[in-house]
Design a protein around this motif. Structure first.
Motif, PDB file in Angstrom:
ATOM      1  N   ASP A 124     -50.005  26.899 -79.249  1.00  0.00           N
ATOM      2  CA  ASP A 124     -50.298  25.833 -80.219  1.00  0.00           C
ATOM      3  C   ASP A 124     -49.993  24.437 -79.666  1.00  0.00           C
ATOM      4  O   ASP A 124     -49.969  23.466 -80.397  1.00  0.00           O
ATOM      5  CB  ASP A 124     -49.556  26.071 -81.532  1.00  0.00           C
ATOM      6  CG  ASP A 124     -48.054  26.181 -81.336  1.00  0.00           C
ATOM      7  OD1 ASP A 124     -47.581  26.052 -80.201  1.00  0.00           O
ATOM      8  OD2 ASP A 124     -47.354  26.394 -82.336  1.00  0.00           O
ATOM      9  N   TYR A 125     -49.765  24.353 -78.359  1.00  0.00           N
ATOM     10  CA  TYR A 125     -49.559  23.075 -77.663  1.00  0.00           C
ATOM     11  C   TYR A 125     -48.391  22.261 -78.231  1.00  0.00           C
ATOM     12  O   TYR A 125     -48.446  21.047 -78.309  1.00  0.00           O
ATOM     13  CB  TYR A 125     -50.829  22.214 -77.699  1.00  0.00           C
ATOM     14  CG  TYR A 125     -52.028  22.884 -77.097  1.00  0.00           C
ATOM     15  CD1 TYR A 125     -52.201  22.950 -75.738  1.00  0.00           C
ATOM     16  CD2 TYR A 125     -52.987  23.484 -77.912  1.00  0.00           C
ATOM     17  CE1 TYR A 125     -53.296  23.578 -75.183  1.00  0.00           C
ATOM     18  CE2 TYR A 125     -54.084  24.122 -77.360  1.00  0.00           C
ATOM     19  CZ  TYR A 125     -54.231  24.159 -76.000  1.00  0.00           C
ATOM     20  OH  TYR A 125     -55.316  24.778 -75.453  1.00  0.00           O
ATOM     21  N   THR A 126     -47.326  22.928 -78.634  1.00  0.00           N
ATOM     22  CA  THR A 126     -46.188  22.204 -79.196  1.00  0.00           C
ATOM     23  C   THR A 126     -44.899  22.379 -78.404  1.00  0.00           C
ATOM     24  O   THR A 126     -43.931  21.687 -78.663  1.00  0.00           O
ATOM     25  CB  THR A 126     -45.915  22.653 -80.646  1.00  0.00           C
ATOM     26  OG1 THR A 126     -45.679  24.061 -80.651  1.00  0.00           O
ATOM     27  CG2 THR A 126     -47.082  22.312 -81.550  1.00  0.00           C
ATOM     28  N   ARG A 127     -44.880  23.307 -77.454  1.00  0.00           N
ATOM     29  CA  ARG A 127     -43.673  23.538 -76.669  1.00  0.00           C
ATOM     30  C   ARG A 127     -43.405  22.384 -75.730  1.00  0.00           C
ATOM     31  O   ARG A 127     -44.317  21.761 -75.213  1.00  0.00           O
ATOM     32  CB  ARG A 127     -43.825  24.804 -75.824  1.00  0.00           C
ATOM     33  CG  ARG A 127     -43.284  26.015 -76.460  1.00  0.00           C
ATOM     34  CD  ARG A 127     -43.532  27.236 -75.636  1.00  0.00           C
ATOM     35  NE  ARG A 127     -42.599  27.366 -74.524  1.00  0.00           N
ATOM     36  CZ  ARG A 127     -42.614  28.372 -73.684  1.00  0.00           C
ATOM     37  NH1 ARG A 127     -43.517  29.325 -73.783  1.00  0.00           N
ATOM     38  NH2 ARG A 127     -41.739  28.446 -72.720  1.00  0.00           N
ATOM     39  N   LEU A 128     -42.148  22.128 -75.521  1.00  0.00           N
ATOM     40  CA  LEU A 128     -41.749  21.123 -74.553  1.00  0.00           C
ATOM     41  C   LEU A 128     -41.166  21.826 -73.332  1.00  0.00           C
ATOM     42  O   LEU A 128     -40.514  22.859 -73.458  1.00  0.00           O
ATOM     43  CB  LEU A 128     -40.667  20.202 -75.136  1.00  0.00           C
ATOM     44  CG  LEU A 128     -41.043  19.347 -76.338  1.00  0.00           C
ATOM     45  CD1 LEU A 128     -39.833  18.570 -76.828  1.00  0.00           C
ATOM     46  CD2 LEU A 128     -42.173  18.402 -76.000  1.00  0.00           C
ATOM     47  N   THR A 129     -41.400  21.235 -72.183  1.00  0.00           N
ATOM     48  CA  THR A 129     -40.745  21.754 -70.985  1.00  0.00           C
ATOM     49  C   THR A 129     -39.267  21.395 -71.085  1.00  0.00           C
ATOM     50  O   THR A 129     -38.889  20.494 -71.864  1.00  0.00           O
ATOM     51  CB  THR A 129     -41.339  21.139 -69.710  1.00  0.00           C
ATOM     52  OG1 THR A 129     -41.054  19.731 -69.715  1.00  0.00           O
ATOM     53  CG2 THR A 129     -42.837  21.377 -69.607  1.00  0.00           C
ATOM     54  N   PRO A 130     -38.400  22.035 -70.318  1.00  0.00           N
ATOM     55  CA  PRO A 130     -36.983  21.652 -70.351  1.00  0.00           C
ATOM     56  C   PRO A 130     -36.774  20.170 -70.047  1.00  0.00           C
ATOM     57  O   PRO A 130     -35.953  19.510 -70.681  1.00  0.00           O
ATOM     58  CB  PRO A 130     -36.353  22.540 -69.268  1.00  0.00           C
ATOM     59  CG  PRO A 130     -37.234  23.746 -69.215  1.00  0.00           C
ATOM     60  CD  PRO A 130     -38.630  23.219 -69.483  1.00  0.00           C
ATOM     61  N   GLN A 131     -37.547  19.642 -69.110  1.00  0.00           N
ATOM     62  CA  GLN A 131     -37.420  18.216 -68.777  1.00  0.00           C
ATOM     63  C   GLN A 131     -37.854  17.341 -69.946  1.00  0.00           C
ATOM     64  O   GLN A 131     -37.206  16.349 -70.260  1.00  0.00           O
ATOM     65  CB  GLN A 131     -38.251  17.881 -67.524  1.00  0.00           C
ATOM     66  CG  GLN A 131     -38.146  16.442 -67.087  1.00  0.00           C
ATOM     67  CD  GLN A 131     -36.747  16.041 -66.648  1.00  0.00           C
ATOM     68  OE1 GLN A 131     -36.011  16.855 -66.110  1.00  0.00           O
ATOM     69  NE2 GLN A 131     -36.384  14.804 -66.877  1.00  0.00           N
ATOM     70  N   GLU A 132     -38.944  17.700 -70.622  1.00  0.00           N
ATOM     71  CA  GLU A 132     -39.398  16.923 -71.782  1.00  0.00           C
ATOM     72  C   GLU A 132     -38.367  16.974 -72.903  1.00  0.00           C
ATOM     73  O   GLU A 132     -38.118  15.962 -73.565  1.00  0.00           O
ATOM     74  CB  GLU A 132     -40.743  17.462 -72.277  1.00  0.00           C
ATOM     75  CG  GLU A 132     -41.898  17.160 -71.358  1.00  0.00           C
ATOM     76  CD  GLU A 132     -43.168  17.893 -71.738  1.00  0.00           C
ATOM     77  OE1 GLU A 132     -44.253  17.369 -71.437  1.00  0.00           O
ATOM     78  OE2 GLU A 132     -43.093  18.997 -72.328  1.00  0.00           O
ATOM     79  N   SER A 133     -37.761  18.130 -73.121  1.00  0.00           N
ATOM     80  CA  SER A 133     -36.718  18.256 -74.142  1.00  0.00           C
ATOM     81  C   SER A 133     -35.546  17.338 -73.844  1.00  0.00           C
ATOM     82  O   SER A 133     -35.023  16.657 -74.731  1.00  0.00           O
ATOM     83  CB  SER A 133     -36.226  19.698 -74.237  1.00  0.00           C
ATOM     84  OG  SER A 133     -37.250  20.537 -74.682  1.00  0.00           O
ATOM     85  N   LEU A 134     -35.136  17.321 -72.583  1.00  0.00           N
ATOM     86  CA  LEU A 134     -34.036  16.462 -72.166  1.00  0.00           C
ATOM     87  C   LEU A 134     -34.387  14.998 -72.368  1.00  0.00           C
ATOM     88  O   LEU A 134     -33.592  14.225 -72.920  1.00  0.00           O
ATOM     89  CB  LEU A 134     -33.698  16.737 -70.696  1.00  0.00           C
ATOM     90  CG  LEU A 134     -32.615  15.868 -70.074  1.00  0.00           C
ATOM     91  CD1 LEU A 134     -31.274  16.124 -70.754  1.00  0.00           C
ATOM     92  CD2 LEU A 134     -32.515  16.164 -68.586  1.00  0.00           C
ATOM     93  N   GLU A 135     -35.580  14.605 -71.943  1.00  0.00           N
ATOM     94  CA  GLU A 135     -35.998  13.214 -72.080  1.00  0.00           C
ATOM     95  C   GLU A 135     -36.102  12.797 -73.546  1.00  0.00           C
ATOM     96  O   GLU A 135     -35.733  11.684 -73.913  1.00  0.00           O
ATOM     97  CB  GLU A 135     -37.329  12.989 -71.374  1.00  0.00           C
ATOM     98  CG  GLU A 135     -37.214  13.053 -69.863  1.00  0.00           C
ATOM     99  CD  GLU A 135     -38.556  13.026 -69.159  1.00  0.00           C
ATOM    100  OE1 GLU A 135     -39.597  12.881 -69.834  1.00  0.00           O
ATOM    101  OE2 GLU A 135     -38.563  13.137 -67.926  1.00  0.00           O
ATOM    102  N   LEU A 136     -36.582  13.694 -74.397  1.00  0.00           N
ATOM    103  CA  LEU A 136     -36.678  13.387 -75.820  1.00  0.00           C
ATOM    104  C   LEU A 136     -35.294  13.204 -76.427  1.00  0.00           C
ATOM    105  O   LEU A 136     -35.055  12.255 -77.179  1.00  0.00           O
ATOM    106  CB  LEU A 136     -37.441  14.502 -76.548  1.00  0.00           C
ATOM    107  CG  LEU A 136     -37.667  14.309 -78.042  1.00  0.00           C
ATOM    108  CD1 LEU A 136     -38.462  13.046 -78.309  1.00  0.00           C
ATOM    109  CD2 LEU A 136     -38.369  15.512 -78.629  1.00  0.00           C
ATOM    110  N   ALA A 137     -34.362  14.086 -76.083  1.00  0.00           N
ATOM    111  CA  ALA A 137     -32.995  13.963 -76.599  1.00  0.00           C
ATOM    112  C   ALA A 137     -32.353  12.660 -76.133  1.00  0.00           C
ATOM    113  O   ALA A 137     -31.690  11.966 -76.915  1.00  0.00           O
ATOM    114  CB  ALA A 137     -32.156  15.155 -76.146  1.00  0.00           C
ATOM    115  N   GLN A 138     -32.557  12.308 -74.877  1.00  0.00           N
ATOM    116  CA  GLN A 138     -31.998  11.057 -74.354  1.00  0.00           C
ATOM    117  C   GLN A 138     -32.605   9.854 -75.068  1.00  0.00           C
ATOM    118  O   GLN A 138     -31.908   8.904 -75.403  1.00  0.00           O
ATOM    119  CB  GLN A 138     -32.239  10.950 -72.853  1.00  0.00           C
ATOM    120  CG  GLN A 138     -31.404  11.907 -72.044  1.00  0.00           C
ATOM    121  CD  GLN A 138     -31.779  11.910 -70.574  1.00  0.00           C
ATOM    122  OE1 GLN A 138     -32.846  11.461 -70.181  1.00  0.00           O
ATOM    123  NE2 GLN A 138     -30.895  12.444 -69.751  1.00  0.00           N
ATOM    124  N   ALA A 139     -33.898   9.889 -75.319  1.00  0.00           N
ATOM    125  CA  ALA A 139     -34.571   8.772 -75.989  1.00  0.00           C
ATOM    126  C   ALA A 139     -34.085   8.615 -77.422  1.00  0.00           C
ATOM    127  O   ALA A 139     -33.860   7.498 -77.891  1.00  0.00           O
ATOM    128  CB  ALA A 139     -36.083   8.978 -75.968  1.00  0.00           C
TER     129      ALA A 139
END
Length: 94
Positions: free
Chosen positions: A58-73
């Protein structure tokens, strides 16, 4: 086909962040696909679509790096657009 990089190019690439290097490598892969005959391009695109759908239907998963970047942001606060120094973006790098 062999892709070769000059030492000067690699020196430049070594100064980039991982995300930028991955974008450059993805662009190189896309150019290779574009060099294929049209019938083979379709096959390559369909294979890539299948891989993406298998990983994230469903094109909603984040890669581990994207998850980290989102949390940091989310935890870093925001800067108004008018306050951004567009001529010196490197000062915002961590």
């Amino acid at each position: 086909m062999v892709i070769r990089y000059s030492k000067k190019s690699l020196k430049f690439l070594s100064r980039l962040d991982n995300k930028s290097v991955l974008r450059i490598r993805a662009a190189a892969a896309a150019r290779l696909i574009d060099m294929l005959p049209e019938s083979e391009q379709s096959f390559a695109y369909e294979l890539i679509k299948k891989l993406v759908r298998a990983w994230d239907p469903d094109y909603t998963r984040l890669t581990p790096q994207e998850s980290l970047e989102l949390a940091q942001a989310e935890n870093s606060g925001f800067i108004d657009e008018d306050d951004v120094d567009w001529d010196n973006l490197s000062k915002y790098a961590e």
